[in-house]
Write a protein that holds these residues in place. Structure first.
Motif, PDB file in Angstrom:
ATOM      1  N   SER A 161       6.332   5.673   4.384  1.00 35.93           N
ATOM      2  CA  SER A 161       7.437   4.780   4.698  1.00 35.93           C
ATOM      3  C   SER A 161       8.756   5.358   4.194  1.00 35.93           C
ATOM      4  N   PRO A 162       9.865   5.107   4.916  1.00 38.37           N
ATOM      5  CA  PRO A 162      11.175   5.531   4.430  1.00 38.37           C
ATOM      6  C   PRO A 162      11.789   4.572   3.415  1.00 38.37           C
ATOM      7  N   ILE A 163      11.155   3.420   3.189  1.00 33.44           N
ATOM      8  CA  ILE A 163      11.694   2.433   2.245  1.00 33.44           C
ATOM      9  C   ILE A 163      11.754   3.017   0.836  1.00 33.44           C
ATOM     10  N   TYR A 164      12.906   2.814   0.180  1.00 30.14           N
ATOM     11  CA  TYR A 164      13.068   3.227  -1.212  1.00 30.14           C
ATOM     12  C   TYR A 164      12.775   2.042  -2.120  1.00 30.14           C
ATOM     13  N   THR A 165      11.887   2.233  -3.092  1.00 31.40           N
ATOM     14  CA  THR A 165      11.519   1.149  -4.002  1.00 31.40           C
ATOM     15  C   THR A 165      11.924   1.537  -5.420  1.00 31.40           C
ATOM     16  N   ARG A 166      12.842   0.749  -6.012  1.00 31.90           N
ATOM     17  CA  ARG A 166      13.279   1.056  -7.379  1.00 31.90           C
ATOM     18  C   ARG A 166      12.118   0.915  -8.363  1.00 31.90           C
ATOM     19  N   THR A 167      11.320  -0.125  -8.188  1.00 37.50           N
ATOM     20  CA  THR A 167      10.061  -0.235  -8.917  1.00 37.50           C
ATOM     21  C   THR A 167       8.999   0.394  -8.015  1.00 37.50           C
ATOM     22  N   PRO A 168       8.381   1.508  -8.408  1.00 38.11           N
ATOM     23  CA  PRO A 168       7.442   2.186  -7.516  1.00 38.11           C
ATOM     24  C   PRO A 168       6.381   1.224  -6.969  1.00 38.11           C
ATOM     25  N   THR A 169       6.307   1.126  -5.637  1.00 36.95           N
ATOM     26  CA  THR A 169       5.496   0.096  -4.971  1.00 36.95           C
ATOM     27  C   THR A 169       4.870   0.651  -3.705  1.00 36.95           C
ATOM     28  N   MET A 170       3.651   0.189  -3.402  1.00 37.92           N
ATOM     29  CA  MET A 170       3.034   0.425  -2.104  1.00 37.92           C
ATOM     30  C   MET A 170       2.769  -0.921  -1.449  1.00 37.92           C
ATOM     31  N   PHE A 171       2.944  -0.981  -0.119  1.00 39.69           N
ATOM     32  CA  PHE A 171       2.752  -2.224   0.633  1.00 39.69           C
ATOM     33  C   PHE A 171       2.207  -1.807   1.997  1.00 39.69           C
ATOM     34  N   LEU A 172       0.928  -2.050   2.222  1.00 39.18           N
ATOM     35  CA  LEU A 172       0.245  -1.606   3.438  1.00 39.18           C
ATOM     36  C   LEU A 172      -0.351  -2.804   4.164  1.00 39.18           C
ATOM     37  N   ASP A 173      -0.143  -2.864   5.476  1.00 36.28           N
ATOM     38  CA  ASP A 173      -0.666  -3.936   6.322  1.00 36.28           C
ATOM     39  C   ASP A 173      -1.788  -3.341   7.170  1.00 36.28           C
ATOM     40  N   PHE A 174      -3.041  -3.686   6.826  1.00 39.42           N
ATOM     41  CA  PHE A 174      -4.221  -3.134   7.496  1.00 39.42           C
ATOM     42  C   PHE A 174      -4.812  -4.118   8.501  1.00 39.42           C
ATOM     43  N   THR A 175      -5.203  -3.607   9.648  1.00 41.25           N
ATOM     44  CA  THR A 175      -6.023  -4.354  10.602  1.00 41.25           C
ATOM     45  C   THR A 175      -7.277  -3.534  10.892  1.00 41.25           C
ATOM     46  N   LEU A 176      -8.434  -4.127  10.644  1.00 44.23           N
ATOM     47  CA  LEU A 176      -9.714  -3.456  10.864  1.00 44.23           C
ATOM     48  C   LEU A 176     -10.467  -4.151  11.988  1.00 44.23           C
ATOM     49  N   GLU A 177     -10.851  -3.385  12.986  1.00 44.01           N
ATOM     50  CA  GLU A 177     -11.686  -3.918  14.049  1.00 44.01           C
ATOM     51  C   GLU A 177     -13.103  -4.134  13.520  1.00 44.01           C
ATOM     52  N   PRO A 178     -13.917  -4.963  14.210  1.00 40.34           N
ATOM     53  CA  PRO A 178     -15.299  -5.168  13.762  1.00 40.34           C
ATOM     54  C   PRO A 178     -16.030  -3.834  13.578  1.00 40.34           C
ATOM     55  N   GLY A 179     -16.695  -3.692  12.428  1.00 44.88           N
ATOM     56  CA  GLY A 179     -17.440  -2.485  12.119  1.00 44.88           C
ATOM     57  C   GLY A 179     -16.641  -1.396  11.432  1.00 44.88           C
ATOM     58  N   ALA A 180     -15.304  -1.560  11.345  1.00 46.07           N
ATOM     59  CA  ALA A 180     -14.460  -0.525  10.732  1.00 46.07           C
ATOM     60  C   ALA A 180     -14.454  -0.643   9.210  1.00 46.07           C
ATOM     61  N   GLN A 181     -14.090   0.455   8.555  1.00 42.95           N
ATOM     62  CA  GLN A 181     -13.977   0.467   7.099  1.00 42.95           C
ATOM     63  C   GLN A 181     -12.864   1.422   6.700  1.00 42.95           C
ATOM     64  N   ILE A 182     -12.356   1.230   5.480  1.00 41.27           N
ATOM     65  CA  ILE A 182     -11.301   2.109   4.970  1.00 41.27           C
ATOM     66  C   ILE A 182     -11.617   2.550   3.551  1.00 41.27           C
ATOM     67  N   LYS A 183     -10.998   3.676   3.179  1.00 46.65           N
ATOM     68  CA  LYS A 183     -10.995   4.148   1.794  1.00 46.65           C
ATOM     69  C   LYS A 183      -9.572   4.606   1.517  1.00 46.65           C
ATOM     70  N   GLN A 184      -8.790   3.751   0.845  1.00 43.93           N
ATOM     71  CA  GLN A 184      -7.357   3.985   0.641  1.00 43.93           C
ATOM     72  C   GLN A 184      -7.084   4.397  -0.808  1.00 43.93           C
ATOM     73  N   PRO A 185      -6.506   5.592  -1.018  1.00 43.05           N
ATOM     74  CA  PRO A 185      -6.142   5.994  -2.385  1.00 43.05           C
ATOM     75  C   PRO A 185      -5.047   5.087  -2.951  1.00 43.05           C
ATOM     76  N   VAL A 186      -5.133   4.808  -4.252  1.00 47.27           N
ATOM     77  CA  VAL A 186      -4.090   4.070  -4.969  1.00 47.27           C
ATOM     78  C   VAL A 186      -3.887   4.735  -6.333  1.00 47.27           C
ATOM     79  N   PRO A 187      -2.664   4.728  -6.862  1.00 45.77           N
ATOM     80  CA  PRO A 187      -2.434   5.321  -8.186  1.00 45.77           C
ATOM     81  C   PRO A 187      -3.240   4.591  -9.265  1.00 45.77           C
TER      82      PRO A 187
END
Length: 293
Positions: A161-187
């Protein structure tokens, strides 16, 4: 990723409550059971039907992130800034030393969205106010194996994202279809939560029970989140994380500072129209003038 996946350590159902002038919110952070989740002060899933809304009100000491899900909202402030954000649009407002603004419905029917309050460190609390606004079509987005992600802040599936966050932040909007899965890295050092918008999903461990809409999940230590959609319907959720500030928090309504003395000074500044609130003396938003509350 060499650490462990994050698991769910607490779970809340955000129940509807009244806020502002006739607005209905589902508050999951900033409630009695969870007053603060450093650096996050408030998370509201809001619903507005005219004439309900959030008429003129002040802020100091933090940022507000407004992400529209349905309909549109017009915002105005005492600096002369005015605009409308519609479904899928984003406004990242840094209140800093002081802002007075309004947020009111801009179309017929019900307007729905999310508002997240992010704390600022002591060195940033009195900076000048600023806005970052992104239209829905400009939000970074990726698709992979039945997963869609809109990257509001931070990085996912190779896009940032190009958004600048003064307090380091992540904000992700996920949509998963039936049967889908994710593995998202986080600090690993960040505080991270999930808020389910629709459908039901499994988070943290594959054998965990399903979580349905309007639930907030606080995640324990680890360097990634795993999530699965094992239902027959679409799953949508936000994944939000932030670097803890680790400073005292003293809050009085829309003012968030580090000491009671600073809160007292903020109230005095607001009441006397000084030190950042000078323009509040004669200002009223057009939307608020058009309504009687």
């Amino acid at each position: 990723m060499s650490g462990d996946p994050r698991t769910v350590v607490r779970k809340f159902l955000a129940r509807p409550q009244h806020e502002g002038a006739g607005a209905v919110v589902r508050r999951s952070i900033g409630r009695f059971e969870l007053k603060y989740f450093d650096p996050f002060l408030v998370l509201d899933e809001f619903s507005l039907t005219a004439p309900a809304g959030f008429p003129d009100h002040p802020h100091r000491g933090f940022e507000t992130v407004t992400y529209m899900l349905q309909g549109s909202v017009t915002h105005e402030d005492f600096e002369g800034h005015k605009g409308t954000i519609g479904a899928g649009d984003l406004q990242w407002m840094t209140a800093g030393r002081g802002i007075v603004h309004s947020e009111m419905p801009a179309s017929h029917g019900t307007q729905k969205g999310l508002q997240l309050w992010i704390n600022l460190s002591s060195r940033h609390k009195m900076i000048e106010p600023r806005y970052q606004e992104i239209e829905s079509s400009d939000i970074a987005e990726a698709n992979e194996d039945g997963v869609n992600v809109r990257v509001i802040a931070g990085e996912s599936l190779g896009i940032r994202s190009p958004i600048y966050t003064r307090t380091p932040t992540m904000f992700l909007d996920f949509t998963l279809e039936p049967g889908a899965q994710i593995k998202q890295p986080v600090p690993e050092s960040w505080n991270v939560f999930v808020y389910v918008l629709e459908g039901e999903g499994v988070f943290g461990k594959s054998r965990s029970s399903s979580t349905t809409a309007h639930h907030l999940l606080l995640l324990g230590p680890g360097d990634r989140l795993k999530a699965w959609n094992r239902s027959s319907k679409t799953l949508r959720f936000i994944l939000v994380g932030g670097e803890p500030i680790g400073q005292p928090v003293v809050q009085w309504g829309p003012f968030v500072m580090n000491t009671q003395e600073e809160i007292d000074q903020t109230i005095q500044d607001f009441e006397n129209f000084e030190n950042g609130f000078e323009k509040a003396r004669y200002w009223r938003s057009e939307a608020t003038q058009d309504q009687e509350f």
